[in-house]
Motif scaffolding. Structure first.
Motif, mmCIF file in Angstrom:
data_model
loop_
_atom_site.group_PDB
_atom_site.id
_atom_site.type_symbol
_atom_site.label_atom_id
_atom_site.label_comp_id
_atom_site.label_asym_id
_atom_site.label_seq_id
_atom_site.Cartn_x
_atom_site.Cartn_y
_atom_site.Cartn_z
ATOM 1 N N GLN A 61 0.842 -1.214 0.000
ATOM 2 C CA GLN A 61 0.000 0.000 0.000
ATOM 3 C C GLN A 61 0.872 1.257 0.000
ATOM 4 O O GLN A 61 0.582 2.231 -0.693
ATOM 5 C CB GLN A 61 -0.903 0.034 1.240
ATOM 6 C CG GLN A 61 -2.009 -0.992 1.242
ATOM 7 C CD GLN A 61 -2.764 -0.990 2.579
ATOM 8 O OE1 GLN A 61 -2.419 -0.264 3.507
ATOM 9 N NE2 GLN A 61 -3.785 -1.813 2.658
ATOM 10 N N ARG A 65 1.080 4.098 -2.967
ATOM 11 C CA ARG A 65 0.791 5.526 -2.716
ATOM 12 C C ARG A 65 1.870 6.410 -3.336
ATOM 13 O O ARG A 65 1.580 7.403 -4.013
ATOM 14 C CB ARG A 65 0.718 5.761 -1.201
ATOM 15 C CG ARG A 65 0.394 7.191 -0.820
ATOM 16 C CD ARG A 65 0.654 7.437 0.660
ATOM 17 N NE ARG A 65 -0.096 6.509 1.486
ATOM 18 C CZ ARG A 65 0.337 6.025 2.657
ATOM 19 N NH1 ARG A 65 1.517 6.362 3.121
ATOM 20 N NH2 ARG A 65 -0.413 5.207 3.354
ATOM 21 N N ASP A 68 1.628 6.191 -7.196
ATOM 22 C CA ASP A 68 0.497 6.953 -7.751
ATOM 23 C C ASP A 68 0.795 8.448 -7.760
ATOM 24 O O ASP A 68 0.439 9.159 -8.691
ATOM 25 C CB ASP A 68 -0.778 6.697 -6.930
ATOM 26 C CG ASP A 68 -1.304 5.285 -7.132
ATOM 27 O OD1 ASP A 68 -0.820 4.597 -8.052
ATOM 28 O OD2 ASP A 68 -2.186 4.868 -6.354
#
Ligand SMILES: C=C(O[C@@H]1C=C(C(=O)O)C=C[C@H]1O)C(=O)O
Length: 89
Positions: A61, A65, A68
């Motif tokens: 995750q 992040r 992105d």
């Protein structure tokens, strides 16, 4: 068309902007140190409660992040932060 500044004006503006970069770097260093301390505390709590030292799902995750927001270099930055928190495996 871009405006051209006389060299002396450009030098002054570059000096100002470098101060801004120095302030950004100081903040980044402070945040990285804080992140490291928080990450170590989570690791300690997890070990003391019988869990694993790392959470690969959570690490995915974190990397996603950064990827992105900042692209491939962001993913590399996220991995460096994770590696810093792991210490010796
Ligand atoms: C901090 C944690 O522990 C470890 C460190 C992480 C990090 O530095 O972001 C992420 C996952 C874990 O491997 C956590 O689980 O959140």
């Amino acid at each position: 068309m871009t405006a051209t500044l006389p060299p002396t004006d450009a030098d002054g503006r570059i000096a100002e902007l470098r101060e801004e970069i120095d302030a950004c770097d100081a903040e980044l260093i402070r945040l990285v140190q804080r992140r490291l301390a928080v990450s170590h505390e989570i690791g300690r709590l997890r070990r003391e409660s019988g869990g694993t030292r790392l959470s690969l799902a959570r690490e995915q995750q974190v990397i996603a992040r950064f990827q992105d927001a900042l692209g491939p270099d962001g993913a590399a930055l996220g991995m460096m932060l994770l590696r810093q928190g792991r210490g010796r495996l």
